[in-house]
Design an enzyme around this catalytic site. Structure first.
Site, mmCIF file in Angstrom:
data_model
loop_
_atom_site.group_PDB
_atom_site.id
_atom_site.type_symbol
_atom_site.label_atom_id
_atom_site.label_comp_id
_atom_site.label_asym_id
_atom_site.label_seq_id
_atom_site.Cartn_x
_atom_site.Cartn_y
_atom_site.Cartn_z
ATOM 1 N N ARG A 14 0.835 -1.217 0.000
ATOM 2 C CA ARG A 14 0.000 0.000 0.000
ATOM 3 C C ARG A 14 0.860 1.254 0.000
ATOM 4 N NH1 ARG A 14 -4.631 0.435 4.440
ATOM 5 N NH2 ARG A 14 -2.854 0.904 5.757
ATOM 6 N N LYS B 12 -2.691 7.062 1.389
ATOM 7 C CA LYS B 12 -2.538 7.281 2.832
ATOM 8 C C LYS B 12 -1.530 8.416 2.970
ATOM 9 C CE LYS B 12 -2.228 4.387 6.966
ATOM 10 N NZ LYS B 12 -3.343 4.973 7.704
ATOM 11 N N GLU C 74 -16.128 6.247 5.491
ATOM 12 C CA GLU C 74 -15.279 5.565 6.479
ATOM 13 C C GLU C 74 -15.144 6.423 7.723
ATOM 14 O OE1 GLU C 74 -11.210 5.221 5.019
ATOM 15 O OE2 GLU C 74 -11.404 7.109 3.930
HETATM 16 N N1 PLP Z 1 -9.363 4.603 6.789
HETATM 17 C C1 PLP Z 1 -8.528 5.584 7.162
HETATM 18 C C2 PLP Z 1 -8.811 6.984 6.741
HETATM 19 C C3 PLP Z 1 -7.389 5.308 7.944
HETATM 20 O O1 PLP Z 1 -6.565 6.296 8.297
HETATM 21 C C4 PLP Z 1 -7.160 3.963 8.340
HETATM 22 C C5 PLP Z 1 -6.005 3.610 9.160
HETATM 23 O O2 PLP Z 1 -5.317 4.425 9.690
HETATM 24 C C6 PLP Z 1 -8.068 2.972 7.943
HETATM 25 C C7 PLP Z 1 -9.154 3.333 7.164
HETATM 26 C C8 PLP Z 1 -7.855 1.527 8.336
HETATM 27 O O3 PLP Z 1 -6.752 0.966 7.635
HETATM 28 P P1 PLP Z 1 -5.929 -0.252 8.195
HETATM 29 O O4 PLP Z 1 -6.897 -1.341 8.490
HETATM 30 O O5 PLP Z 1 -5.029 -0.614 7.065
HETATM 31 O O6 PLP Z 1 -5.201 0.194 9.403
#
Ligand code: PLP
Length: 294
Positions: free
Chosen positions: A50, A148, A181
């Protein structure tokens, strides 16, 4: 604490980044959050993949995966950590003032590791309160939530709303009013025995925990629907939870004025998730002892 900065481990007090770093000036950079269990970084390969995608979507050059993996392990070792929170950050680097990324000759690379602080057990037992933020999630065509990125104001605004309203986390809708989300998490709910979660196309970060939870659910015979859901779909659900790397599966007891029980599906999925973590860690430990001949 010791920090990995660019090419080496330094003391936290010496881990200094320029005020001309474009990560600081413009939020121009990307990151990953990982979790180590017993010195093993859970699903590091997915996090590196990612990070690579975030890098290519932002035209950022990041060190290769071998270098990053070694840097993360060295940071854990320097801090004598086995259960840890890990953050890998890559910013555009230092350059003169101006948006043009080519002003920065070299990215800044940082690994931070801290002892993992377990979330209080009562949160998992009782669930947490969520609100629906007025702040809408960034448009895919503006700043794609798939990246991210260090550019986090969108989520920070929603987090501020959650705090003001005494909630633990905020649900963000996209511009069409469809559930996207949480500020740092993905949202799930269970309705008529179907596990529902917003589809990636709605404009979310496709969480690594989310992907695993979907896989576990399907494997155990639970129907999964990735789609476009409105708040009213969620309000009439039986169970709600959110997921992320650090908290794994967090039950939700309330969204706005609607209450939810910490239900059986949530509990079962969390138990299966923990089992998946144990399996991954023990396979990695076996591999490690074969490699070191221990
Ligand atoms: N959505 C956002 C905006 C995030 O910042 C995160 C994690 O920090 C997630 C979803 C969840 O991602 P992950 O399961 O890879 O930690």
């Amino acid at each position: 604490m010791y920090i990995f900065l660019n090419k080496k481990i330094v003391k936290e007090a010496d881990a200094l980044v320029s005020v001309y770093d474009h990560g600081f000036l413009y939020g121009d950079g990307i990151y990953e959050t990982m979790r180590a269990y017993n010195g093993i970084i859970f699903m590091i390969e997915k996090h590196l993949e990612r990070l690579g995608r975030s890098a290519s979507l932002t035209q950022l050059v990041v060190p290769d995966t071998r270098f990053i993996t070694e840097a993360v392990h060295r940071t854990l070792e320097a801090n004598k950590l086995s259960d840890a929170y890990i953050r890998v950050t890559v910013s555009r680097g230092k350059g003169p003032v101006g948006l043009d990324p080519s002003l920065c000759k070299e990215p800044t690379f940082v690994v931070i590791a801290e002892p993992f602080r377990e979330y209080p057990e009562h949160l998992y037992k009782k669930g947490v309160k969520l609100v629906i933020a007025n702040t809408r999630r960034n448009l895919v065509e503006a700043i794609n939530p798939k990246i991210k990125s260090l550019n986090f104001l969108n989520n920070i605004f929603a987090k501020m709303e959650a705090k003001e309203r005494g909630a633990y986390e905020a649900i963000m809708l996209n511009v069409e009013g469809v559930i996207a989300e949480g500020t740092v998490s993905n949202i799930f709910f269970v309705k008529e025995n179907v596990l529902c979660t917003p589809a990636p196309e709605v404009g979310v970060l496709d969480g690594i925990t989310r992907e695993l939870v979907i896989r576990i659910a399907k494997k155990s015979g639970i129907r999964v629907s990735e789609g476009r859901f409105c708040p009213s779909d969620l309000f009439s659900a039986g169970e709600v939870f959110f997921t992320n790397t650090t908290s794994e599966i967090m039950p939700v007891s309330q969204v706005e004025l609607v209450s939810f029980k910490v239900g059986e599906v949530t509990k079962a999925l969390h138990a299966l998730y923990k089992e998946e973590v144990r399996r991954y860690i023990s396979a990695a430990e076996q591999q490690r002892s074969r490699a070191t001949g221990a």
